[in-house]
Scaffold this active site. Sequence first.
Site, PDB file in Angstrom:
ATOM      1  N   GLY A 147      -0.887  -2.650  -9.681  1.00 47.98           N
ATOM      2  CA  GLY A 147      -2.231  -2.727  -9.129  1.00 47.98           C
ATOM      3  C   GLY A 147      -3.104  -1.546  -9.504  1.00 47.98           C
ATOM      4  CG  ASP A 148      -7.827  -0.115  -9.402  1.00 46.21           C
ATOM      5  OD1 ASP A 148      -7.984   0.000 -10.630  1.00 46.21           O
ATOM      6  OD2 ASP A 148      -8.524   0.493  -8.568  1.00 46.21           O
ATOM      7  CB  SER A 161       0.163   1.436  -9.048  1.00 50.88           C
ATOM      8  OG  SER A 161       1.247   1.899  -9.827  1.00 50.88           O
ATOM      9  CE  LYS A 162      -5.738   0.011 -14.022  1.00 50.48           C
ATOM     10  NZ  LYS A 162      -6.343  -1.176 -14.676  1.00 50.48           N
ATOM     11  CG  ASP A 204       6.050 -14.439  -4.115  1.00 50.55           C
ATOM     12  OD1 ASP A 204       5.547 -13.801  -3.157  1.00 50.55           O
ATOM     13  OD2 ASP A 204       5.764 -15.617  -4.370  1.00 50.55           O
ATOM     14  CB  VAL A 205       6.252  -9.371  -0.896  1.00 46.52           C
ATOM     15  CG1 VAL A 205       6.268  -8.202  -1.857  1.00 46.52           C
ATOM     16  CG2 VAL A 205       4.838  -9.889  -0.676  1.00 46.52           C
ATOM     17  CG  HIS A 241     -11.310   8.312   4.533  1.00 45.68           C
ATOM     18  ND1 HIS A 241      -9.944   8.296   4.406  1.00 45.68           N
ATOM     19  CD2 HIS A 241     -11.770   7.422   3.612  1.00 45.68           C
ATOM     20  CE1 HIS A 241      -9.593   7.454   3.457  1.00 45.68           C
ATOM     21  NE2 HIS A 241     -10.683   6.902   2.963  1.00 45.68           N
TER      22      HIS A 241
END
Length: 476
Positions: A15-16, A18-19, A87-88, A233
């Site tokens: 995924g984004d 992770s990347k 596939d979770v 946040h």
Amino acid sequence: MNNKAQTLILFGATGDLSKRMLLPSLCALDAEDLLGEDLRIVGTARSQLSDSEFRDFAREAIETYLPDHRRGGMAGFLNRLSYQSLDVTTPEGYADLAAKVGENREVAIFLSTAPSLFKPTIEGLAQHGLADSNSRICLEKPLGTDLETSCAINDAVASAFSEDRIFRIDHYLGKETVQNLIALRFANILFEPLWNAQHIEHVQITVGETVGLESRVDFYDGAGALRDMVQNHMLQLLALVAMEPPGSFEAGAVRDEKVKVLRALRPVKPSEIVTGQYRGGASDGEIVPGYDEELGRESDTETFVALKAHIDNWRWQGVPFYMRTGKRMPERVTEIVVQFRCVPHSIFPGAKLTQNRLVIGIQPQENVHLSVMSKVPGIEQDGMVLREIPLDISMPDAFTGKHKRIAYERLLLDLIEGRQTLFVRRDEVEAQWNWIDAIRETWETEGIKPKPYSAGNWGPSAAIALAERDGVTWHE
């Protein structure tokens, strides 16, 4: 918990997040020999990839998002990586993942998936021995959309993991300047005696973004600025500013004090909050469309929130905390401003004294700026001429040779090594949601709708008036 993980499992490994963040952060830690020789990293996602294909994916991500000088021997890091398609929602797939991990290893699990997948993922882990006493789990936000859904997620996680093995991430807590706020307050006698209602007039917390929806269309329209930024946040920043001195830097001591602040937050009145939604305008030198144009339909989702918060305890009684966050702001900035009170008596006739102000810059620049009054050089016959001057500490300048880290580096290393101080405890999350839900309920009952503001501005004019009614000007 101080047992160092021997295996790190990354759910959502293609995924984004992770990347852009996780794989570059782990590579940077490896380049500094911080991961330990025996740590293995297993990526998992629905994509059908071989180990070598996942390593190619990781190499491309690292070369894109991590500077050359921080990569070290990237080949050594890539050799730590393996991959298991999963596939979770399919229970039988976890047997292959468990086999890939192996037996009798300390395991750290990072869930970077949709919250709707947390429950089946945890059930699958538990059924195949990956949620035992040798395992810990890290949850990426969002942790629900309100108190009820947050409790459901927490209950699902708690069914397999004890609280001391649950790491709820807020990546702001991994930022150097946010951690430096703790050092500034509790490692210097200079500030703490003044850190109270007697000496502080107000506090401002600003998180401004220049971007619009980008790739987060579906998520953001279901969340809005209040739930996307304030609930996590900004309330964590407020808690760090306002908390009492903890007895130690241990996780329990720090988080005990933060949750006291969150529970002491006074319900916000309708007159103390402004919401907005950006319209077309100029941002970062470009003409950009409005929110509804980007979305492709009309929506009442807020892209801007400004509010005045109060903490009902002895230290902060009567001190307003002004908070604002929004998209399509004039600049990307996250900062905390602590405005001190005037001196009780001026001995300088005719001189205009400016109140001391402490500005803690979190992003994009990490710095600490303290404004003080000083004599202007020269000889005067009618008294001193005074002027405000800055005392600046720029983190890169103060610590030469140190590089700016990705916030996830600190947090991933703490997850691997079992340190929970910079992670969020369940009662903190639920105290935050309790306060946020009350605000959203007020919006519903009062019929409060977002006010329009042009992209490239600091929100609706009502946000300026919110502070100016108290004689306060937003720091810009």
